[in-house]
Design a protein around this motif. Structure first.
Motif, PDB file in Angstrom:
ATOM      1  N   PRO A  37      45.132  31.764 -31.389  1.00 29.61           N
ATOM      2  CA  PRO A  37      43.323  31.468 -30.389  1.00 29.61           C
ATOM      3  C   PRO A  37      42.520  32.130 -30.454  1.00 29.61           C
ATOM      4  O   PRO A  37      41.172  31.679 -30.017  1.00 29.61           O
ATOM      5  CB  PRO A  37      44.716  31.021 -28.620  1.00 29.61           C
ATOM      6  N   ASN A  38      42.578  33.589 -29.872  1.00 28.09           N
ATOM      7  CA  ASN A  38      41.173  34.589 -30.138  1.00 28.09           C
ATOM      8  C   ASN A  38      40.098  35.021 -31.283  1.00 28.09           C
ATOM      9  O   ASN A  38      38.745  35.497 -31.127  1.00 28.09           O
ATOM     10  CB  ASN A  38      41.813  36.161 -29.454  1.00 28.09           C
ATOM     11  N   PHE A  39      40.759  34.220 -32.443  1.00 27.09           N
ATOM     12  CA  PHE A  39      40.195  33.973 -33.684  1.00 27.09           C
ATOM     13  C   PHE A  39      38.901  33.412 -33.999  1.00 27.09           C
ATOM     14  O   PHE A  39      39.157  32.109 -33.352  1.00 27.09           O
ATOM     15  CB  PHE A  39      41.311  33.908 -34.913  1.00 27.09           C
ATOM     16  N   MET A  40      37.915  33.704 -33.579  1.00 29.22           N
ATOM     17  CA  MET A  40      36.530  33.323 -33.731  1.00 29.22           C
ATOM     18  C   MET A  40      36.022  32.690 -32.128  1.00 29.22           C
ATOM     19  O   MET A  40      35.646  31.817 -32.673  1.00 29.22           O
ATOM     20  CB  MET A  40      36.127  32.264 -34.795  1.00 29.22           C
ATOM     21  N   ALA A  41      37.699  32.815 -31.368  1.00 25.77           N
ATOM     22  CA  ALA A  41      36.746  32.566 -30.391  1.00 25.77           C
ATOM     23  C   ALA A  41      35.225  32.312 -29.696  1.00 25.77           C
ATOM     24  O   ALA A  41      34.775  30.802 -29.137  1.00 25.77           O
ATOM     25  CB  ALA A  41      37.811  32.729 -28.908  1.00 25.77           C
ATOM     26  N   GLU A  42      34.361  33.197 -29.876  1.00 25.86           N
ATOM     27  CA  GLU A  42      33.297  33.392 -29.420  1.00 25.86           C
ATOM     28  C   GLU A  42      32.347  32.986 -30.673  1.00 25.86           C
ATOM     29  O   GLU A  42      31.307  31.852 -29.647  1.00 25.86           O
ATOM     30  CB  GLU A  42      32.717  34.952 -29.522  1.00 25.86           C
ATOM     31  N   VAL A  43      32.541  32.834 -31.662  1.00 26.10           N
ATOM     32  CA  VAL A  43      31.818  32.223 -32.430  1.00 26.10           C
ATOM     33  C   VAL A  43      31.717  30.548 -32.799  1.00 26.10           C
ATOM     34  O   VAL A  43      30.556  30.097 -32.707  1.00 26.10           O
ATOM     35  CB  VAL A  43      31.681  32.463 -34.194  1.00 26.10           C
ATOM     36  N   MET A  44      32.751  30.531 -32.845  1.00 23.04           N
ATOM     37  CA  MET A  44      32.952  28.549 -33.361  1.00 23.04           C
ATOM     38  C   MET A  44      34.147  28.419 -32.641  1.00 23.04           C
ATOM     39  O   MET A  44      35.432  28.368 -32.851  1.00 23.04           O
ATOM     40  CB  MET A  44      32.796  28.275 -34.454  1.00 23.04           C
ATOM     41  N   PRO A  45      34.301  27.451 -31.163  1.00 20.99           N
ATOM     42  CA  PRO A  45      35.830  26.915 -30.645  1.00 20.99           C
ATOM     43  C   PRO A  45      36.239  26.205 -31.441  1.00 20.99           C
ATOM     44  O   PRO A  45      35.943  25.315 -32.417  1.00 20.99           O
ATOM     45  CB  PRO A  45      34.565  26.403 -29.389  1.00 20.99           C
ATOM     46  N   PHE A  46      37.461  26.126 -31.569  1.00 23.40           N
ATOM     47  CA  PHE A  46      38.761  25.316 -31.985  1.00 23.40           C
ATOM     48  C   PHE A  46      38.014  24.175 -31.484  1.00 23.40           C
ATOM     49  O   PHE A  46      38.114  23.666 -33.209  1.00 23.40           O
ATOM     50  CB  PHE A  46      40.078  25.069 -31.581  1.00 23.40           C
ATOM     51  N   HIS A  47      37.401  23.140 -31.636  1.00 25.49           N
ATOM     52  CA  HIS A  47      37.078  21.511 -31.489  1.00 25.49           C
ATOM     53  C   HIS A  47      35.792  21.331 -31.654  1.00 25.49           C
ATOM     54  O   HIS A  47      35.907  20.648 -32.538  1.00 25.49           O
ATOM     55  CB  HIS A  47      36.920  21.443 -29.659  1.00 25.49           C
TER      56      HIS A  47
END
Length: 130
Positions: A37-47
């Protein structure tokens, strides 16, 4: 090819394959974020990844079907397509609308409704292209 205007289908197929590649990329990114879940959390959210992946699926299939239609129509009608230029304009409008929606998702420009996220002006372009 039996008819010269069947070549109109080639750009449709090329765009469809490019969009398919993007769909796979967004799907892999979304799967990675789902697992970590923290992978690329700041760059591009999962949704955003999910909606990009889902909408790319719809768009590449539609463009592929349009290409199939432009390939098969001359043989079925037994004559050339009336205006290949209109087919290229259709592809350009639809591809522009798709890219605008995809870029808009990345910058948070959407209407926030599940699977209907395109801004109104993009929906108008998509409607015109059909």
């Amino acid at each position: 090819m039996k008819y010269e205007t069947q070549k109109v289908a080639l750009p449709f197929f090329m765009v469809a394959m490019a969009l398919f590649t993007l769909q796979i990329l967004f799907g892999l990114l979304a799967a990675t974020v789902y697992a970590w879940p923290n992978f690329m959390a700041e760059v591009m959210p999962f949704h955003i990844m999910r909606v990009s992946h889902t909408n790319l699926l719809i768009v590449w299939l539609l463009i592929g079907f349009m290409g199939c239609t432009y390939y098969l129509m001359p043989e079925e009608a037994e004559r050339e397509i009336h205006s290949p230029k209109l087919a290229y304009i259709q592809l350009a409008i639809f591809a522009f609308a798709g890219v605008a929606a995809l870029v808009g998702y990345q910058f948070g420009i959407h209407e926030g409704r599940e699977f209907l996220e395109q801004p109104f002006w993009v929906k108008i372009l998509i409607t015109i292209s059909f």
